[in-house]
Design an enzyme around this catalytic site. Structure first.
Site, PDB file in Angstrom:
ATOM      1  N   HIS A   1      -3.299  -7.515 -19.410  1.00  0.00           N
ATOM      2  CA  HIS A   1      -4.342  -8.544 -19.485  1.00  0.00           C
ATOM      3  C   HIS A   1      -4.853  -8.622 -20.932  1.00  0.00           C
ATOM      4  O   HIS A   1      -4.997  -7.597 -21.604  1.00  0.00           O
ATOM      5  CB  HIS A   1      -5.541  -8.162 -18.616  1.00  0.00           C
ATOM      6  CG  HIS A   1      -5.317  -8.291 -17.140  1.00  0.00           C
ATOM      7  ND1 HIS A   1      -4.185  -8.807 -16.571  1.00  0.00           N
ATOM      8  CD2 HIS A   1      -6.149  -7.965 -16.105  1.00  0.00           C
ATOM      9  CE1 HIS A   1      -4.315  -8.797 -15.250  1.00  0.00           C
ATOM     10  NE2 HIS A   1      -5.489  -8.285 -14.948  1.00  0.00           N
TER      11      HIS A   1
ATOM     12  N   SER B   1       0.746  -9.215 -12.383  1.00  0.00           N
ATOM     13  CA  SER B   1       0.728  -7.922 -11.685  1.00  0.00           C
ATOM     14  C   SER B   1      -0.669  -7.594 -11.172  1.00  0.00           C
ATOM     15  O   SER B   1      -0.811  -6.734 -10.297  1.00  0.00           O
ATOM     16  CB  SER B   1       1.241  -6.807 -12.603  1.00  0.00           C
ATOM     17  OG  SER B   1       0.524  -6.822 -13.816  1.00  0.00           O
TER      18      SER B   1
ATOM     19  N   THR C   1       2.471   2.539  -1.533  1.00  0.00           N
ATOM     20  CA  THR C   1       3.637   1.671  -1.729  1.00  0.00           C
ATOM     21  C   THR C   1       3.294   0.418  -2.539  1.00  0.00           C
ATOM     22  O   THR C   1       4.179  -0.371  -2.855  1.00  0.00           O
ATOM     23  CB  THR C   1       4.194   1.228  -0.359  1.00  0.00           C
ATOM     24  OG1 THR C   1       3.101   0.681   0.401  1.00  0.00           O
ATOM     25  CG2 THR C   1       4.791   2.391   0.398  1.00  0.00           C
ATOM     26  N   GLY C   2       2.012   0.219  -2.847  1.00  0.00           N
ATOM     27  CA  GLY C   2       1.605  -0.969  -3.603  1.00  0.00           C
ATOM     28  C   GLY C   2       1.796  -0.766  -5.099  1.00  0.00           C
ATOM     29  O   GLY C   2       2.195   0.308  -5.552  1.00  0.00           O
TER      30      GLY C   2
ATOM     31  N   VAL D   1      -0.466  -0.695  -7.585  1.00  0.00           N
ATOM     32  CA  VAL D   1      -1.370   0.311  -8.177  1.00  0.00           C
ATOM     33  C   VAL D   1      -1.047   1.689  -7.607  1.00  0.00           C
ATOM     34  O   VAL D   1      -1.047   2.686  -8.343  1.00  0.00           O
ATOM     35  CB  VAL D   1      -2.852  -0.070  -7.938  1.00  0.00           C
ATOM     36  CG1 VAL D   1      -3.783   1.035  -8.439  1.00  0.00           C
ATOM     37  CG2 VAL D   1      -3.174  -1.389  -8.645  1.00  0.00           C
TER      38      VAL D   1
ATOM     39  N   CYS E   1     -10.158  -4.834 -13.291  1.00  0.00           N
ATOM     40  CA  CYS E   1      -9.237  -4.559 -14.407  1.00  0.00           C
ATOM     41  C   CYS E   1      -9.706  -5.149 -15.747  1.00  0.00           C
ATOM     42  O   CYS E   1      -9.789  -4.449 -16.758  1.00  0.00           O
ATOM     43  CB  CYS E   1      -7.849  -5.067 -14.046  1.00  0.00           C
ATOM     44  SG  CYS E   1      -7.863  -6.682 -13.255  1.00  0.00           S
TER      45      CYS E   1
HETATM   46  P1  A2P Z   1       2.115  -1.404   3.013  1.00  0.00           P
HETATM   47  O1  A2P Z   1       3.277  -1.176   2.097  1.00  0.00           O
HETATM   48  O2  A2P Z   1       2.290  -0.631   4.281  1.00  0.00           O
HETATM   49  O3  A2P Z   1       1.767  -2.840   3.225  1.00  0.00           O
HETATM   50  P2  A2P Z   1      -0.622  -4.297  -3.164  1.00  0.00           P
HETATM   51  O4  A2P Z   1      -2.034  -4.303  -3.663  1.00  0.00           O
HETATM   52  O5  A2P Z   1       0.394  -4.104  -4.251  1.00  0.00           O
HETATM   53  O6  A2P Z   1      -0.342  -5.459  -2.253  1.00  0.00           O
HETATM   54  O7  A2P Z   1      -0.516  -2.972  -2.232  1.00  0.00           O
HETATM   55  C1  A2P Z   1      -1.354  -2.736  -1.147  1.00  0.00           C
HETATM   56  C2  A2P Z   1      -1.130  -1.332  -0.638  1.00  0.00           C
HETATM   57  O8  A2P Z   1      -2.076  -1.103   0.420  1.00  0.00           O
HETATM   58  C3  A2P Z   1       0.231  -1.089  -0.013  1.00  0.00           C
HETATM   59  O9  A2P Z   1       0.614   0.255  -0.221  1.00  0.00           O
HETATM   60  C4  A2P Z   1      -0.027  -1.346   1.467  1.00  0.00           C
HETATM   61  O10 A2P Z   1       0.849  -0.674   2.325  1.00  0.00           O
HETATM   62  C5  A2P Z   1      -1.394  -0.721   1.588  1.00  0.00           C
HETATM   63  N1  A2P Z   1      -2.118  -1.196   2.753  1.00  0.00           N
HETATM   64  C6  A2P Z   1      -2.381  -2.471   3.101  1.00  0.00           C
HETATM   65  N2  A2P Z   1      -3.062  -2.503   4.290  1.00  0.00           N
HETATM   66  C7  A2P Z   1      -3.235  -1.209   4.666  1.00  0.00           C
HETATM   67  C8  A2P Z   1      -3.850  -0.569   5.778  1.00  0.00           C
HETATM   68  N3  A2P Z   1      -4.447  -1.259   6.732  1.00  0.00           N
HETATM   69  N4  A2P Z   1      -3.812   0.791   5.831  1.00  0.00           N
HETATM   70  C9  A2P Z   1      -3.203   1.484   4.872  1.00  0.00           C
HETATM   71  N5  A2P Z   1      -2.606   0.951   3.785  1.00  0.00           N
HETATM   72  C10 A2P Z   1      -2.620  -0.379   3.683  1.00  0.00           C
END
Ligand code: A2P
Length: 330
Positions: free
Chosen positions: A238, A161, A13-14, A16, A131
């Site tokens: 970048h 980003s 969901t992040g 990347v 990156c």
């Molecule tokens: P979540 O949507 O549940 O917070 P970004 O780098 O854009 O902030 O994204 C970080 C990604 O890592 C998101 O998909 C986030 O999910 C996930 N994430 C963060 N902490 C954990 C965790 N403890 N276990 C699994 N995924 C995680």
């Protein structure tokens, strides 16, 4: 029939993670099964892949009991430190975008255009570099092969980003004159030489990453490298100004031809140059402003721009997986 692979995306969901999904589709990665993981917070939400909705699963210690060939991680260092070994113990090849594993002695840190040769069958945790470093070492390796690089000084202009959705929101909110929630200072209409934490040396961690990772990827522990990393109010892309000093005299025409002939680089000649807007959504490194550094012998300046979320993160990780498949290493 060509083989297909079972893929886990961790951090789906992040920013990347979402780009992993896009790049896997764009590059037609051979997939027989795909599963998306995030934290408890997003478990149950859906992501769209190749025409189908998939429910995001919570990452747990038993997530890798389902069989996978590859796990693409971008969920922060702590998650990688805990879960990458769990996946690796099940025989899954983890390609990790966090900085957690990059500088560990037994872990390969790979930009395929530069050092794919270090990859061997049985490498189970492979680190994806920083990156700005990725987009810098691609042209640096071309220069090194021709003229032997002695010293490089990086000055970066890094998009928000690179901090994920939180950085992008701070910039967007800035347009409406709202105070920043993620960065310590306002990024809208501003820039700051502060990416990641400060170290006792006066450098930031981001700068140290560029310095250490360049040496490791290029296999040149004695290379002289310094960096100043700056966050700028750009959403994607970048830019790195590189000042490079070599052992041998530099033939600019020969170097221009080498950049031009390199399928991983888009080379801009003369007064043409790339900008972040030119590279967004693209997988290549764009290089321009090549010129002699008139203040020293055997020195040059150049300007390298790339999509930090694609070539600087997701694409590079997927290229590592593609290399392992092509060379029958998985
Ligand atoms: P979540 O949507 O549940 O917070 P970004 O780098 O854009 O902030 O994204 C970080 C990604 O890592 C998101 O998909 C986030 O999910 C996930 N994430 C963060 N902490 C954990 C965790 N403890 N276990 C699994 N995924 C995680």
């Amino acid at each position: 029939m060509n083989k297909e692979y079972r893929v886990a995306v961790v951090g789906a969901t992040g920013m990347v993670g979402q780009t992993f999904i896009q790049v896997l589709q764009d590059r037609n990665f051979p997939i027989s099964k795909i599963t998306f993981f995030a934290s408890k917070r997003s478990a149950g939400s859906t992501v769209f892949f190749r025409g189908l909705d998939y429910v995001v699963e919570e990452l747990t210690e038993s997530s890798f009991d389902q069989c996978f060939d590859f796990a693409l991680f971008s969920a922060g260092g702590e998650t990688s430190l805990k879960f990458a070994p769990i996946a690796a113990n099940k025989g899954v090849v983890v390609i990790d975008n966090s900085s957690a594993w990059r500088m560990k002695d037994n872990i390969k840190l790979v930009v395929p255009e530069v050092n794919s040769h270090v990859l061997k069958k049985g490498d189970l945790i492979i680190a994806n570099p920083n990156c700005s470093t990725i987009q810098s070492v691609v042209p640096l390796q071309v220069i090194h092969e021709l003229f032997t690089v002695k010293r490089v000084i990086y000055s970066t202009y890094q998009a928000v980003s690179g901090s994920g959705y939180k950085g992008v929101m701070d910039l967007k909110n800035g347009y409406e004159h709202k105070a920043p929630e993620f960065y310590k200072k306002q990024i809208f209409d501003n820039c700051f030489p502060h990416i990641d934490d400060f170290l006792d040396s006066g450098y930031t961690k981001e700068e140290k990453k560029m310095m250490d990772e360049t040496k490791k990827i290029m296999g040149l522990p004695n290379l002289l490298v310094s960096a100043t990393c700056v966050r700028i109010p750009v959403t994607v892309g970048h830019s790195v100004s590189m000042n490079v000093e070599c052992e041998k005299p530099i033939d600019l025409i020969q170097l221009s031809k080498a950049f031009d002939a390199n399928s991983n680089i888009v080379f801009y000649e003369g007064t043409h140059y790339p900008t972040p807007l030119d590279v967004a959504g693209n997988d290549l490194v764009h290089v321009g402003r090549l010129r002699k550094d008139l203040s020293t012998e055997n020195g040059i300046h150049l300007w390298a721009v790339a999509d930090n979320i694609r070539k600087g993160a997701a694409t590079n990780a997927i290229q590592i997986a593609e290399y392992l498949i092509k060379e029958n290493l998985v």
